[in-house]
Scaffold this active site. Structure first.
Site, mmCIF file in Angstrom:
data_model
loop_
_atom_site.group_PDB
_atom_site.id
_atom_site.type_symbol
_atom_site.label_atom_id
_atom_site.label_comp_id
_atom_site.label_asym_id
_atom_site.label_seq_id
_atom_site.Cartn_x
_atom_site.Cartn_y
_atom_site.Cartn_z
ATOM 1 N N LYS A 167 0.778 -1.217 0.033
ATOM 2 C CA LYS A 167 0.105 0.083 0.014
ATOM 3 C C LYS A 167 0.919 1.245 0.125
ATOM 4 O O LYS A 167 2.017 1.161 0.400
ATOM 5 C CB LYS A 167 -0.947 -0.026 1.205
ATOM 6 C CG LYS A 167 -2.096 0.985 1.064
ATOM 7 C CD LYS A 167 -3.217 0.327 0.480
ATOM 8 C CE LYS A 167 -4.298 1.212 0.045
ATOM 9 N NZ LYS A 167 -5.580 0.543 -0.243
ATOM 10 N N ASP A 179 -6.819 4.439 -4.880
ATOM 11 C CA ASP A 179 -7.777 4.312 -3.159
ATOM 12 C C ASP A 179 -8.058 5.599 -3.198
ATOM 13 O O ASP A 179 -8.470 6.525 -4.128
ATOM 14 C CB ASP A 179 -6.705 4.048 -2.205
ATOM 15 C CG ASP A 179 -7.371 3.342 -0.983
ATOM 16 O OD1 ASP A 179 -7.977 2.214 -0.924
ATOM 17 O OD2 ASP A 179 -7.377 4.349 0.040
HETATM 18 P P1 NDP Z 1 -12.783 7.814 -2.867
HETATM 19 O O1 NDP Z 1 -11.793 8.812 -2.553
HETATM 20 O O2 NDP Z 1 -13.341 7.945 -4.404
HETATM 21 O O3 NDP Z 1 -14.164 8.306 -1.993
HETATM 22 C C1 NDP Z 1 -13.767 8.378 -0.671
HETATM 23 C C2 NDP Z 1 -15.139 8.760 -0.112
HETATM 24 O O4 NDP Z 1 -15.181 8.643 1.329
HETATM 25 C C3 NDP Z 1 -15.642 10.109 -0.408
HETATM 26 O O5 NDP Z 1 -17.112 10.149 -0.333
HETATM 27 C C4 NDP Z 1 -15.122 10.753 1.109
HETATM 28 O O6 NDP Z 1 -15.662 12.017 1.151
HETATM 29 C C5 NDP Z 1 -15.283 9.836 2.157
HETATM 30 N N1 NDP Z 1 -14.257 10.143 2.882
HETATM 31 C C6 NDP Z 1 -12.928 9.968 2.746
HETATM 32 N N2 NDP Z 1 -12.403 10.149 4.180
HETATM 33 C C7 NDP Z 1 -13.504 10.307 5.024
HETATM 34 C C8 NDP Z 1 -13.317 10.914 6.381
HETATM 35 N N3 NDP Z 1 -12.411 11.065 6.966
HETATM 36 N N4 NDP Z 1 -14.518 11.116 6.831
HETATM 37 C C9 NDP Z 1 -15.852 10.788 6.216
HETATM 38 N N5 NDP Z 1 -15.660 10.583 5.112
HETATM 39 C C10 NDP Z 1 -14.747 10.350 4.240
HETATM 40 O O7 NDP Z 1 -12.367 6.632 -2.283
HETATM 41 P P2 NDP Z 1 -12.681 5.378 -2.594
HETATM 42 O O8 NDP Z 1 -14.119 5.073 -2.788
HETATM 43 O O9 NDP Z 1 -11.928 4.679 -3.447
HETATM 44 O O10 NDP Z 1 -12.242 4.393 -1.246
HETATM 45 C C11 NDP Z 1 -13.376 4.363 -0.273
HETATM 46 C C12 NDP Z 1 -12.958 3.066 0.818
HETATM 47 O O11 NDP Z 1 -12.830 2.001 0.241
HETATM 48 C C13 NDP Z 1 -11.500 3.453 1.540
HETATM 49 O O12 NDP Z 1 -11.588 2.891 2.749
HETATM 50 C C14 NDP Z 1 -10.507 2.672 0.410
HETATM 51 O O13 NDP Z 1 -9.399 2.188 1.229
HETATM 52 C C15 NDP Z 1 -11.691 1.396 0.173
HETATM 53 N N6 NDP Z 1 -11.318 0.291 -0.851
HETATM 54 C C16 NDP Z 1 -11.167 0.993 -2.001
HETATM 55 C C17 NDP Z 1 -10.827 0.365 -3.197
HETATM 56 C C18 NDP Z 1 -11.028 0.916 -4.663
HETATM 57 O O14 NDP Z 1 -10.730 0.105 -5.471
HETATM 58 N N7 NDP Z 1 -11.065 2.307 -4.735
HETATM 59 C C19 NDP Z 1 -10.528 -0.800 -2.940
HETATM 60 C C20 NDP Z 1 -10.652 -1.861 -1.707
HETATM 61 C C21 NDP Z 1 -11.087 -0.877 -0.736
HETATM 62 P P3 NDP Z 1 -14.989 13.607 1.062
HETATM 63 O O15 NDP Z 1 -15.142 13.518 -0.663
HETATM 64 O O16 NDP Z 1 -15.601 14.536 1.543
HETATM 65 O O17 NDP Z 1 -13.610 13.156 1.495
#
Ligand code: NDP
Length: 449
Positions: free
Chosen positions: A129, A169
């Site tokens: 990571k 991510d």
């Molecule tokens: P994105 O950046 O596309 O979206 C993240 C989302 O989560 C946004 O809506 C963001 O809101 C919100 N968010 C992030 N940090 C916070 C916080 N501290 N408090 C509240 N809301 C928060 O990321 P992903 O959708 O790719 O990833 C989301 C999760 O899924 C993570 O845990 C990631 O590790 C996991 N994941 C992702 C994979 C992938 O293929 N992308 C694979 C496996 C797991 P805001 O815009 O306001 O920051």
């Protein structure tokens, strides 16, 4: 106390002593190690080889400086990281996260979980990571590009298609992967397989964008199928509104569920008529706006500023946390159980605190931990590596079918392993043991190097 129990406790204590400030990493360790006790009781050879100490130590940590210039001409500096945690099963594989909260502890927890997630997919990938404490929010396109170019200028010397293959991510999507790839290509050579999650035009895989969200839904589809049930008419709470959340919502709606919420770090939307996924995509993926724009355009939607969706007191059948780590605490877990939630499927990594996860399991919630339920993203990333090696691009139907089949295998591995160790429906224990066994056997066979 059994031998295995005292061994596990000793390793936990050592890790706490070594890195007392790495809160998230220690949380992942405290979730994982105790579930190894029944496995070690059956397989003492892994304890004799001190495998738990070995697997908890990253093979390599890389930290570097990322200087970049903002649009006003000021020089900025961020920290870049890559954790190459375990290569027993293949090249290091895992995403890059760009978020101001990023630090060594968060990346170590993510890389540690990634080892077992990748093992569960059955594909030849190790665990890693990386990322940066860079905050993409509010940055112009050119600033994002300059940052990505500087980040890759250093990272390029540490990665390669057979060595370490990063993906996206939080904060890293197709745009960022494109910029990162361009710089890698310029520094090294044309080698599409060095990054996954690439745009389709230069050898990305079809269904990669959708894969994590779809995969978390497929996991539950197979679980419901076992219970002779399905998604029809189920009311679902989803958190997040990024890549994972959007495609979880899309697949849930397609399979007949009614998703009523999405969220971001500023608040959440409640739309009782069901989230309009086309509108959500337009706002988040095309216009890159905040969720308030959704409420402005959809009459049935209410926006709750500054509130967590997990404090929202409403009945629901299923919950899909898809935002970030530790978004559901014990009180919020209690609220979900009180409101009738029967299944929690984690699209995000470690979104439930240890106490929340334990509460779900103790109260009969079918709790699907991230390292199993969100493995769909890395699954299609590994399929992207295969396509890149073949110089071929498979059709969507083929990739989607493979994704569904692998999510079914992962679900069954969690279910059957939990049962084998007398802990029916404890998918945490099932995922941990099934994921660990393959890695541990490979490490032992490779001479514990
Ligand atoms: P994105 O950046 O596309 O979206 C993240 C989302 O989560 C946004 O809506 C963001 O809101 C919100 N968010 C992030 N940090 C916070 C916080 N501290 N408090 C509240 N809301 C928060 O990321 P992903 O959708 O790719 O990833 C989301 C999760 O899924 C993570 O845990 C990631 O590790 C996991 N994941 C992702 C994979 C992938 O293929 N992308 C694979 C496996 C797991 P805001 O815009 O306001 O920051």
């Amino acid at each position: 106390m059994s031998d295995a129990k005292s061994y596990v406790k000793k390793i936990q204590e050592q890790l706490h002593e070594k890195d007392p400030n790495q809160k998230e990493f220690l949380q992942a360790i405290d979730e994982f190690l105790p579930t190894m006790v029944p496995f070690l009781e059956k397989h003492p050879e892994f304890e004799e080889a001190n495998l738990l100490a070995l697997v908890s130590e990253p093979e390599r940590l890389i930290q570097f400086r990322v200087p970049w210039q903002d649009d006003k001409g000021n020089w900025q500096v961020n920290r870049g990281y890559r954790i190459q945690f375990n290569s027993a099963l293949g090249p290091y594989k895992g995403g890059l996260r760009f978020h101001p909260s990023v630090n060594l502890s968060i990346l170590k927890f993510l890389a540690f979980e990634q080892i077992f997630k990748n093992s569960l997919t059955g594909l030849p990938i190790g665990g890693g990571k990386g990322g940066s404490d860079f905050d993409p929010k509010g940055k112009s396109d050119s600033e994002i590009m300059r940052f990505c170019q500087s980040f890759m200028t250093e990272l390029a010397r540490h990665i390669g298609p057979d060595l370490d293959v990063p993906a996206g991510d939080i904060g890293v999507g197709g745009r960022e992967i494109g910029y990162l790839y361009g710089t890698y290509k310029r520094l090294k050579q044309y080698d599409a397989g060095v990054l996954t999650g690439k745009p389709l035009g230069f050898w990305g895989s079809k269904v990669r964008t959708e894969a994590t969200g779809y995969g978390a839904v497929y996991f539950v589809k197979h679980l419901l199928n076992d219970l002779k049930d399905d998604f029809n008419g189920k009311k679902v709470i989803v958190s997040g509104s990024g890549n994972v959340a959007i495609y979880a919502v899309e697949k849930l709606q397609e399979l007949g569920a009614n998703v009523v919420t999405v969220s971001d770090s500023n608040g959440f939307i409640y739309d009782e008529t069901g989230i309009d996924v086309s509108l959500l995509k337009e706002i988040k993926e095309v216009k890159r706006q905040r969720l308030t724009a959704y409420a402005e355009q959809k009459e049935s939607a209410q926006y709750f500023a500054g509130q967590s969706v997990w404090d929202f007191d409403t009945s629901a059948d299923l919950a899909f946390p898809c935002a970030t780590q530790n978004e559901i605490d014990l009180e919020q877990a209690k609220l979900l159980v009180k409101n009738g939630v029967k299944v929690v499927s984690e699209g995000a990594n470690m979104p439930s605190t240890l106490e929340a996860a334990e509460y779900f399991i103790e109260n009969g919630v079918l709790y699907c931990p991230g390292k199993a339920a969100n493995a769909g993203g890395v699954t299609v990333s590994a399929l992207e590596m295969s396509q890149n090696s073949q110089r071929l691009q498979w059709e969507s139907e083929e990739v989607d079918q493979k994704l569904d089949d692998i999510m079914k295998n992962i679900y069954e591995a969690c279910r059957d392993t939990a049962k084998e160790y007398g802990e029916e429906n404890n998918f945490v224990l099932g995922a941990n043991i099934a994921g660990f066994e393959k890695v541990a056997k490979a490490m032992l066979a490779q001479g514990l190097v």
